[in-house]
Design an enzyme around this catalytic site. Structure first.
Site, PDB file in Angstrom:
ATOM      1  N   GLU A 158       0.812  -1.295   0.045  1.00 19.44           N
ATOM      2  CA  GLU A 158       0.012   0.058  -0.104  1.00 19.44           C
ATOM      3  C   GLU A 158       0.930   1.289   0.090  1.00 19.44           C
ATOM      4  O   GLU A 158       0.844   2.121   0.924  1.00 19.44           O
ATOM      5  CB  GLU A 158      -0.977  -0.061   1.387  1.00 19.44           C
ATOM      6  N   GLU A 193      -5.541  -7.745  -0.817  1.00 19.43           N
ATOM      7  CA  GLU A 193      -6.008  -7.501   0.587  1.00 19.43           C
ATOM      8  C   GLU A 193      -7.468  -7.425   0.190  1.00 19.43           C
ATOM      9  O   GLU A 193      -7.797  -6.480  -0.612  1.00 19.43           O
ATOM     10  CB  GLU A 193      -5.283  -6.439   1.375  1.00 19.43           C
TER      11      GLU A 193
END
Length: 482
Positions: free
Chosen positions: A197, A297
């Site tokens: 991320e 995710e």
């Protein structure tokens, strides 16, 4: 325990067009989970407030360095064992994403020598997974200075200074080179997830870093796949133009229907379309470049059994998850659900509330909820509304309205930026010291029992989630054989 589905030993994998394939060109769809909370701890996963490095320091200040290290070592020992791997493999999934914090390898006061202990911790998981024919994707989840503004990059800041200092970027590349040299030729380690991320306000520095990292890693390990997260928390590929060789591109596909404070998923056509559009927006780049997609995710937060309407809420969230799995299955997207084990929010298994650790920390978990300290684990913010609402409104009056959206990430509101700084960093640091005081005076034997709470035998299985994941795996296996 259920019998493990038959699966061939791990073999080298590579990218071919939009697929991940083995040596014979057979398409392999990776379906797995993440060991979040293991080599990169997070506050909502193991219960502490704030950032991991502050948590460890607070524990050392209370217990002393030796006893604190002993506790964390034993927690990691119990967190993932062969029992966990056997259970996971029994569900028919085939991949473990292994997030790690750079601090296991780099001492900030001596950054030019890598710690052997970090490699030993990785090896332990890789060797266990090898016994159960599970692939491993190594995921650099926290880098020096933090690659994003959140707690899980463990920077103790709400600014990603990794992007401002070339020396920090170089440290991460050097660590990847060492890891690539260590695992070169190991078929269990099927790839390297270069950054979790990332959030670069300028975009271009991330893309340049990926290009430099790819060249450096390929000089050491020319064969392993790379897993490339999009910018702004793996959701933005608008500034990406070219693709790197033998690379899988990764989005994260959390849906609001899976979180407290948002409408429940009831299966309406409008809701189904929203889930599909959300995912397709994130993978436009991958579709256009004909490269493999990995959803690194996703997954809902589940209501505690003590909450009103908990069963209905969780049924709706499982229904949403099933819809998402169907979307991914339609185009054979690889995925890794977040997450395997925690204290009860999302895990496929979670600590039994009657364990010593859970009984010890239960008052602090309740306090964190009341004070709304952990973003991921907050059911509602009403407990602090009387304090923060007037405070934030007063701050807003000090900042021109047209500037309140200027701070990156722009999708966050002014209120959200304040929460990140005040509640989830500053206040969490104070409450983190209070959390550590729970462990004051504990003997080695008591610390051992607390750590043992994380063992598989002391965990509760989230049956509805695991049943859904197993059914998806069985369906995929039948499709592959047909």
């Amino acid at each position: 325990m259920a019998t493990q589905l038959n699966r061939a030993p791990c073999e080298p994998l590579r990218v071919s067009g939009d697929a991940i394939v083995n040596a014979t060109g057979e398409r392999i769809v990776l379906k797995g989970t993440a060991l979040g909370g293991y080599l990169n701890m997070e506050n909502f996963i193991t219960g502490y407030p704030g950032h991991e490095n502050e948590h460890r320091a607070a524990m050392a200040s209370v217990l002393g360095a030796e006893k604190a290290q002993y506790f964390f070592d034993r927690l990691l020992h119990y967190f993932f064992t062969e029992e966990d791997a056997e259970f996971f493999a029994s569900l028919g999934m085939n991949c473990i994403r292994l997030p790690f914090n750079y601090r296991h390898f780099i001492d900030d006061q001596n950054p030019y020598e890598f710690k052997k202990e970090g490699f030993a911790l990785l090896d332990r998981v890789v060797n266990i997974c090898a016994k159960y024919n599970l692939y491993v994707v190594l995921d650099m989840h926290a880098v020096p200075g933090g690659q994003n503004q959140d707690w899980h990059s463990d920077s103790s800041l709400t600014k990603a200074i990794f992007w401002d200092f070339r020396v920090l970027q170089d440290q991460a590349i050097e660590l990847w080179k060492a890891i690539a040299a260590h695992y070169r030729g190991n078929p269990v380690v099927c790839g390297y997830n270069l950054l979790n991320e990332p959030a670069d306000p300028e975009h271009k520095r991330l893309i340049a870093w990926y290009e430099r990292a790819e060249k450096a890693i390929r000089a050491v390990d020319p064969d392993a796949m790379l897993f490339i997260d999009g910018n702004t928390y793996a959701m933005d590929f608008t500034q990406f133009e070219t693709v790197l060789p033998n690379a899988v591109y990764a989005c994260h596909d959390y849906a609001q229907y899976g979180f407290p404070g948002y409408p429940l998923y009831e299966g309406a056509e409008e809701q189904k379309q929203k889930l599909r559009k959300q995912f397709e927006r994130k993978v436009t780049f991958m579709r256009s470049k004909n490269v493999p997609i990995w959803n690194g995710e996703f997954g809902p937060v589940y209501a505690d059994a003590k909450e009103p309407e908990a069963q209905h809420i969780n049924d709706c969230r499982i229904k949403m998850l099933q819809e998402q799995l169907g979307i991914y299955d339609a185009s054979q997207v690889s995925w890794s659900i977040w997450l395997y084990k925690d204290i009860g929010y999302q895990g496929m298994v979670y600590l039994d509330p009657s364990t010593p650790y859970m009984k010890l920390i239960a008052p602090m978990v309740a306090k964190k909820q009341k004070l709304a300290l952990d973003f991921w684990g907050v059911v509602n913010k009403d407990g602090v509304k009387d304090v923060y609402s007037p405070f934030i409104e007063g701050l807003k009056k000090m900042v021109p309205e047209h500037l309140q959206k200027k701070k990156y990430p722009h999708i966050w509101t002014f209120d959200r930026h304040v929460e990140r700084v005040v509640r989830e960093s500053l206040m969490s640091e104070y409450i983190g010291w209070e959390f550590a005081e729970l462990f004051a005076g504990k003997s080695m034997e008591e610390l051992e029992e607390l750590a043992k709470s994380f063992s598989f035998q002391n965990c509760v299985k989230r049956d509805s989630l695991n049943k859904t994941l197993r059914e998806d795996s069985v369906k995929s296996n039948k499709k592959a054989l047909s």
